[in-house]
Design a protein around this motif. Structure first.
Motif, PDB file in Angstrom:
ATOM      1  N   UNK A  84       0.834  -1.203   0.000  1.00 16.98           N
ATOM      2  CA  UNK A  84       0.000   0.000   0.000  1.00 16.98           C
ATOM      3  C   UNK A  84       0.869   1.254   0.000  1.00 16.98           C
ATOM      4  N   UNK A  85       1.970   1.235   0.762  1.00 17.80           N
ATOM      5  CA  UNK A  85       2.885   2.372   0.788  1.00 17.80           C
ATOM      6  C   UNK A  85       3.462   2.637  -0.601  1.00 17.80           C
ATOM      7  N   UNK A  86       3.865   1.573  -1.265  1.00 23.90           N
ATOM      8  CA  UNK A  86       4.442   1.713  -2.608  1.00 23.90           C
ATOM      9  C   UNK A  86       3.434   2.339  -3.558  1.00 23.90           C
ATOM     10  N   UNK A  87       2.180   1.971  -3.411  1.00 31.25           N
ATOM     11  CA  UNK A  87       1.139   2.531  -4.261  1.00 31.25           C
ATOM     12  C   UNK A  87       0.924   4.012  -3.959  1.00 31.25           C
ATOM     13  N   UNK A  88       0.880   4.369  -2.685  1.00 33.03           N
ATOM     14  CA  UNK A  88       0.695   5.764  -2.281  1.00 33.03           C
ATOM     15  C   UNK A  88       1.830   6.633  -2.806  1.00 33.03           C
ATOM     16  N   UNK A  89       3.043   6.101  -2.813  1.00 35.09           N
ATOM     17  CA  UNK A  89       4.202   6.857  -3.273  1.00 35.09           C
ATOM     18  C   UNK A  89       4.300   6.915  -4.796  1.00 35.09           C
ATOM     19  N   UNK A  90       3.406   6.232  -5.478  1.00 36.62           N
ATOM     20  CA  UNK A  90       3.412   6.283  -6.929  1.00 36.62           C
ATOM     21  C   UNK A  90       4.567   5.530  -7.569  1.00 36.62           C
ATOM     22  N   UNK A  91       5.092   4.516  -6.880  1.00 35.91           N
ATOM     23  CA  UNK A  91       6.226   3.777  -7.430  1.00 35.91           C
ATOM     24  C   UNK A  91       5.790   2.927  -8.619  1.00 35.91           C
ATOM     25  N   UNK A  92       6.619   2.837  -9.653  1.00 37.73           N
ATOM     26  CA  UNK A  92       6.294   1.968 -10.786  1.00 37.73           C
ATOM     27  C   UNK A  92       6.215   0.509 -10.347  1.00 37.73           C
ATOM     28  N   UNK A  93       5.480  -0.287 -11.082  1.00 34.64           N
ATOM     29  CA  UNK A  93       5.283  -1.695 -10.720  1.00 34.64           C
ATOM     30  C   UNK A  93       6.603  -2.438 -10.571  1.00 34.64           C
ATOM     31  N   UNK A  94       7.574  -2.144 -11.442  1.00 30.50           N
ATOM     32  CA  UNK A  94       8.829  -2.899 -11.406  1.00 30.50           C
ATOM     33  C   UNK A  94       9.722  -2.507 -10.226  1.00 30.50           C
ATOM     34  N   UNK A  95       9.335  -1.499  -9.442  1.00 27.32           N
ATOM     35  CA  UNK A  95      10.115  -1.084  -8.277  1.00 27.32           C
ATOM     36  C   UNK A  95       9.467  -1.508  -6.965  1.00 27.32           C
ATOM     37  N   UNK A  96       8.219  -1.954  -7.017  1.00 25.73           N
ATOM     38  CA  UNK A  96       7.476  -2.173  -5.784  1.00 25.73           C
ATOM     39  C   UNK A  96       7.950  -3.393  -5.003  1.00 25.73           C
ATOM     40  N   UNK A  97       8.308  -4.464  -5.699  1.00 26.21           N
ATOM     41  CA  UNK A  97       8.709  -5.684  -4.997  1.00 26.21           C
ATOM     42  C   UNK A  97       9.938  -5.429  -4.127  1.00 26.21           C
ATOM     43  N   UNK A  98      10.888  -4.692  -4.659  1.00 24.48           N
ATOM     44  CA  UNK A  98      12.109  -4.390  -3.910  1.00 24.48           C
ATOM     45  C   UNK A  98      11.797  -3.540  -2.681  1.00 24.48           C
ATOM     46  N   UNK A  99      10.929  -2.569  -2.863  1.00 24.25           N
ATOM     47  CA  UNK A  99      10.544  -1.699  -1.757  1.00 24.25           C
ATOM     48  C   UNK A  99       9.854  -2.506  -0.655  1.00 24.25           C
TER      49      UNK A  99
ATOM     50  N   UNK B 196      10.112  -5.811  -0.027  1.00 26.79           N
ATOM     51  CA  UNK B 196      11.038  -6.736   0.632  1.00 26.79           C
ATOM     52  C   UNK B 196      11.945  -6.004   1.600  1.00 26.79           C
ATOM     53  N   UNK B 197      12.394  -4.818   1.211  1.00 24.25           N
ATOM     54  CA  UNK B 197      13.272  -4.086   2.125  1.00 24.25           C
ATOM     55  C   UNK B 197      12.502  -3.574   3.331  1.00 24.25           C
ATOM     56  N   UNK B 198      11.281  -3.081   3.122  1.00 27.19           N
ATOM     57  CA  UNK B 198      10.483  -2.626   4.249  1.00 27.19           C
ATOM     58  C   UNK B 198      10.300  -3.713   5.295  1.00 27.19           C
ATOM     59  N   UNK B 199      10.107  -4.941   4.839  1.00 30.00           N
ATOM     60  CA  UNK B 199       9.937  -6.070   5.755  1.00 30.00           C
ATOM     61  C   UNK B 199      11.227  -6.402   6.500  1.00 30.00           C
ATOM     62  N   UNK B 200      12.375  -5.974   5.974  1.00 26.77           N
ATOM     63  CA  UNK B 200      13.661  -6.324   6.581  1.00 26.77           C
ATOM     64  C   UNK B 200      14.083  -5.373   7.694  1.00 26.77           C
ATOM     65  N   UNK B 201      13.478  -4.195   7.773  1.00 25.03           N
ATOM     66  CA  UNK B 201      13.902  -3.193   8.751  1.00 25.03           C
ATOM     67  C   UNK B 201      13.527  -3.642  10.166  1.00 25.03           C
ATOM     68  N   UNK B 202      14.486  -3.544  11.075  1.00 29.66           N
ATOM     69  CA  UNK B 202      14.247  -3.946  12.462  1.00 29.66           C
ATOM     70  C   UNK B 202      13.312  -2.957  13.163  1.00 29.66           C
ATOM     71  N   UNK B 203      12.497  -3.478  14.074  1.00 30.54           N
ATOM     72  CA  UNK B 203      11.553  -2.625  14.803  1.00 30.54           C
ATOM     73  C   UNK B 203      12.287  -1.542  15.592  1.00 30.54           C
ATOM     74  N   UNK B 204      13.440  -1.898  16.174  1.00 30.59           N
ATOM     75  CA  UNK B 204      14.204  -0.926  16.957  1.00 30.59           C
ATOM     76  C   UNK B 204      14.683   0.224  16.083  1.00 30.59           C
ATOM     77  N   UNK B 205      15.117  -0.097  14.860  1.00 31.78           N
ATOM     78  CA  UNK B 205      15.555   0.936  13.919  1.00 31.78           C
ATOM     79  C   UNK B 205      14.393   1.837  13.551  1.00 31.78           C
ATOM     80  N   UNK B 206      13.270   1.221  13.196  1.00 29.80           N
ATOM     81  CA  UNK B 206      12.103   1.987  12.779  1.00 29.80           C
ATOM     82  C   UNK B 206      11.628   2.918  13.887  1.00 29.80           C
TER      83      UNK B 206
END
Length: 256
Positions: A142-157, A159-169
């Motif tokens: 949903x974030x990728x869609x709100x930011x207007x990212x092209x389809x070919x960039x969304x998967x990377x975004x 996967x990385x979002x899921x990798x960020x540690x809660x403490x970092x966030x």
């Protein structure tokens, strides 16, 4: 997720300063891939900030320390003199701290999508929701869609979002929500272009005047039709704006 190089020694013109690109939050240095082919005449450095990308296991040390880390990493790659600095979102906040703490190292600066207004109730509630949904794939889609990212960039975004540690966030979000421009940024007297996307948040657009109050030489502009991560959304426009800025002018497609 495969590693993305931090340094791109493609520079064909030794007279041009190295270009340092600082990524946004919940992303990493791979977000600058659309810019690399457009700036093959320069050495380009795209460091991962602590807690993101290849450094996802590291703690978030605070914006001042992150700014020092950026300069140390750039220097560690053999760049001893000034460099041209670009930051988007969290990268723009980091870039402001670089201007404040290391003004002599920056030849020119372009800051875009910087959230500097202290967070209100709505944004704080959103940030709490983001922390709660940090491990849900649909949230990042949903974030990728709100930011207007092209389809070919969304998967990377995603996967990385899921990798960020809660403490970092949590630590990063708390600092972003506090807002503010470091007063020491006035020590930087060089060229400074501050941009917000037309479809970015009202807080980001209001932040342009906050930057200008501290650094009166700031050129403030709006990128027509653009969302938050517009270097990916419209790489051709972003690359043209950046190229024009590096050549000493402001792209006329930006709105004053």
């Amino acid at each position: 997720m495969s590693a993305f190089p931090e340094v791109h020694f493609a520079g064909t013109d030794a007279t041009k300063r190295p270009l340092v690109l600082l990524h946004g939050g919940n992303a990493a240095n791979w977000m600058w891939e659309p810019q690399l082919s457009a700036f093959g005449d320069r050495t380009v450095l795209t460091p991962d900030l602590p807690g993101f990308g290849e450094r996802v296991g590291e703690d978030w040390p605070g914006l001042d320390a992150v700014a020092d880390d950026v300069v140390a990493r750039v220097s560690g790659h053999g760049v001893a003199g000034p460099f041209d600095l670009v930051g988007l979102s969290l990268g723009a906040l980091t870039a402001l701290r670089v201007l404040a703490r290391h003004p002599d190292r920056v030849g020119s600066a372009l800051l875009t999508s910087a959230p500097l207004v202290p967070a209100g109730v709505g944004l704080r509630l959103y940030c709490k929701m983001q922390l709660a949904l940090l491990r849900t794939r649909w949230f990042w889609r949903a974030q990728a869609s709100v930011f207007g990212l092209p389809e070919d960039s969304r998967a990377r975004y995603v996967e990385h979002g899921l990798s960020v540690r809660r403490e970092t966030e949590s630590a990063m979000v708390a600092e972003v929500c506090a807002g503010g421009v470091p007063a020491e940024a006035r020590r930087y007297r060089g060229p400074l272009l501050a941009i917000a996307g037309e479809k970015d948040s009202a807080a980001v657009r209001r932040s342009l005047s906050d930057i200008a109050r501290v650094a009166p030489q700031t050129c403030s502009r709006v990128a027509p039709g653009m969302h938050h991560i517009w270097n990916v959304e419209d790489a051709e426009l972003f690359n043209g704006v950046l190229r024009t800025w590096l050549e000493g002018a402001v792209d006329p497609r930006l709105v004053g």
